[in-house]
Design a protein around this motif. Structure first.
Motif, PDB file in Angstrom:
ATOM      1  N   LEU A  27       2.233  10.163  -8.342  1.00  0.00           N
ATOM      2  CA  LEU A  27       3.045   9.261  -9.158  1.00  0.00           C
ATOM      3  C   LEU A  27       2.434   9.072 -10.545  1.00  0.00           C
ATOM      4  O   LEU A  27       1.748   8.087 -10.819  1.00  0.00           O
ATOM      5  CB  LEU A  27       3.191   7.907  -8.445  1.00  0.00           C
ATOM      6  N   MET A  32       7.163   7.926 -12.427  1.00  0.00           N
ATOM      7  CA  MET A  32       7.605   6.584 -12.026  1.00  0.00           C
ATOM      8  C   MET A  32       8.672   6.041 -12.967  1.00  0.00           C
ATOM      9  O   MET A  32       9.647   5.412 -12.529  1.00  0.00           O
ATOM     10  CB  MET A  32       6.408   5.628 -11.960  1.00  0.00           C
ATOM     11  N   CYS A  61       4.270  12.594  -0.931  1.00  0.00           N
ATOM     12  CA  CYS A  61       3.672  11.974  -2.126  1.00  0.00           C
ATOM     13  C   CYS A  61       2.237  11.560  -1.804  1.00  0.00           C
ATOM     14  O   CYS A  61       1.997  10.838  -0.831  1.00  0.00           O
ATOM     15  CB  CYS A  61       4.480  10.762  -2.560  1.00  0.00           C
ATOM     16  N   HIS A  64      -0.978   7.760  -6.462  1.00  0.00           N
ATOM     17  CA  HIS A  64      -1.101   7.797  -7.922  1.00  0.00           C
ATOM     18  C   HIS A  64      -1.781   9.083  -8.394  1.00  0.00           C
ATOM     19  O   HIS A  64      -2.537   9.725  -7.646  1.00  0.00           O
ATOM     20  CB  HIS A  64      -1.908   6.593  -8.415  1.00  0.00           C
ATOM     21  N   THR A  81       0.002   1.178 -15.224  1.00  0.00           N
ATOM     22  CA  THR A  81       0.312   2.058 -14.088  1.00  0.00           C
ATOM     23  C   THR A  81       0.654   1.256 -12.848  1.00  0.00           C
ATOM     24  O   THR A  81       1.684   1.494 -12.193  1.00  0.00           O
ATOM     25  CB  THR A  81      -0.878   2.991 -13.787  1.00  0.00           C
ATOM     26  N   THR A  84       3.918  -0.726 -13.324  1.00  0.00           N
ATOM     27  CA  THR A  84       5.096   0.149 -13.243  1.00  0.00           C
ATOM     28  C   THR A  84       5.383   0.542 -11.804  1.00  0.00           C
ATOM     29  O   THR A  84       6.537   0.566 -11.361  1.00  0.00           O
ATOM     30  CB  THR A  84       4.892   1.405 -14.106  1.00  0.00           C
ATOM     31  N   CYS A  85       4.336   0.847 -11.057  1.00  0.00           N
ATOM     32  CA  CYS A  85       4.506   1.193  -9.646  1.00  0.00           C
ATOM     33  C   CYS A  85       5.102   0.024  -8.874  1.00  0.00           C
ATOM     34  O   CYS A  85       6.015   0.204  -8.054  1.00  0.00           O
ATOM     35  CB  CYS A  85       3.160   1.600  -9.049  1.00  0.00           C
ATOM     36  N   SER A  86       4.613  -1.174  -9.132  1.00  0.00           N
ATOM     37  CA  SER A  86       5.149  -2.358  -8.455  1.00  0.00           C
ATOM     38  C   SER A  86       6.617  -2.575  -8.798  1.00  0.00           C
ATOM     39  O   SER A  86       7.422  -2.924  -7.926  1.00  0.00           O
ATOM     40  CB  SER A  86       4.326  -3.597  -8.850  1.00  0.00           C
ATOM     41  N   ALA A 110      -0.227   5.164  -2.635  1.00  0.00           N
ATOM     42  CA  ALA A 110       1.066   4.714  -3.157  1.00  0.00           C
ATOM     43  C   ALA A 110       2.225   5.511  -2.571  1.00  0.00           C
ATOM     44  O   ALA A 110       3.369   5.062  -2.583  1.00  0.00           O
ATOM     45  CB  ALA A 110       1.082   4.796  -4.681  1.00  0.00           C
ATOM     46  N   LEU A 114       5.391   3.881  -0.876  1.00  0.00           N
ATOM     47  CA  LEU A 114       6.770   4.279  -1.136  1.00  0.00           C
ATOM     48  C   LEU A 114       7.569   4.359   0.166  1.00  0.00           C
ATOM     49  O   LEU A 114       8.708   3.890   0.239  1.00  0.00           O
ATOM     50  CB  LEU A 114       6.786   5.624  -1.870  1.00  0.00           C
ATOM     51  N   THR A 142      -2.194  -2.711  -3.912  1.00  0.00           N
ATOM     52  CA  THR A 142      -0.744  -2.755  -4.119  1.00  0.00           C
ATOM     53  C   THR A 142       0.013  -2.062  -2.987  1.00  0.00           C
ATOM     54  O   THR A 142       1.043  -2.594  -2.541  1.00  0.00           O
ATOM     55  CB  THR A 142      -0.347  -2.175  -5.496  1.00  0.00           C
TER      56      THR A 142
END
Length: 258
Positions: A27, A32, A61, A64, A81, A84-86, A110, A114, A142
């Motif tokens: 990611l 993203m 995936c 990150h 980063t 944005t992922c959150s 991550a 997902l 996260t």
């Protein structure tokens, strides 16, 4: 469409394929950002009633893009980063239509987040899952948010503290995925589930998905009060009236998606 994500549409199902195969669809910030943009477009597309997210190449995936992050070395980039992922994960949850993760190969960090963020998940027998950040000194904090909401506390902590990968059968036992499918049958199985869901009223799906996530965070009495109101509002829409009439008349409903 960006080269980072490929979109195909059929029978009300939009499939988004992460297309960074050489990095196990890690990611990056660019990927993203494109995925968020695509989700926003899909939310406004009345022809789409289900979204499938899958990965190109050998895996779903791997989380990150750690090389991108190390090359930056800037705290502001790290913060951007993770933020944005959150946002991306929350957009999946808030999307009006159901989102299905179709998992093969690895889904780690991550990438596992997902999977946990999607409404449904189906895995190939060869799939592997994990939150291995603890192994490199970076706890998967996260990913923990989505993971701890998808599976039990002890299962979440087992993955987060050990950093070990689990196979697809164990992931199904934990409740991280709905079902494990033979690798050769995964595409067809997910397509069947997605097509079935896509045959329903888009408006009804949107009402139900929103209510599901809202009531989960409420005390029992408040959850019942909220969902009683939701059902009252739901029964007033055109598609509910059409669906009930079709059921009584023993015919197939004709949805207006409103």
């Amino acid at each position: 469409m960006s080269e980072l994500i490929q979109r195909t549409d059929a029978n009300g199902v939009a499939t988004l394929t992460l297309s960074r195969a050489t990095s196990y669809n890690s990611l990056s910030m660019a990927l993203m950002t494109v995925l968020i943009d695509q989700l926003n477009l899909l939310d406004e597309d009345i022809s789409v009633r289900v979204v499938v997210i899958k990965g190109d190449g050998k895996g779903f995936c791997a989380g990150h893009d750690l090389k991108e992050m190390l090359d930056s070395g800037e705290e502001s980039f790290y913060e951007c980063t993770f933020d944005t992922c959150s946002q991306m994960m929350q957009r999946i949850v808030s999307l009006s239509v159901p989102v299905i993760a179709q998992v093969h190969g690895v889904a780690t960090a991550a990438g596992c987040q997902l999977v946990a963020s999607c409404d449904l998940a189906y895995a190939a027998e060869s799939a592997r899952f994990g939150t291995p950040g603890v192994n490199i000194g970076l706890f998967c904090s996260t990913p923990m948010v989505a993971l701890s909401r998808a599976v039990s506390q002890k299962h979440s902590m087992e993955l987060l503290l050990t950093g070990e990968l689990i196979n697809a059968v164990r992931a199904e036992q934990m409740g991280l995925v709905n079902k494990v499918i033979a690798d050769s049958d995964l595409d067809a199985y997910v397509d069947g589930v997605a097509t079935l869901i896509a045959s329903k009223s888009r408006k009804t799906l949107a009402i139900g998905k929103k209510a599901f996530y809202e009531q989960k965070e409420l005390p029992l009495a408040d959850a019942y009060a909220r969902c009683s109101r939701v059902m009252t509002e739901n029964i007033m829409i055109d598609d509910a009236k059409e669906g009930i009439d079709a059921f009584i008349s023993k015919r197939a409903p004709t949805w207006k998606h409103c």
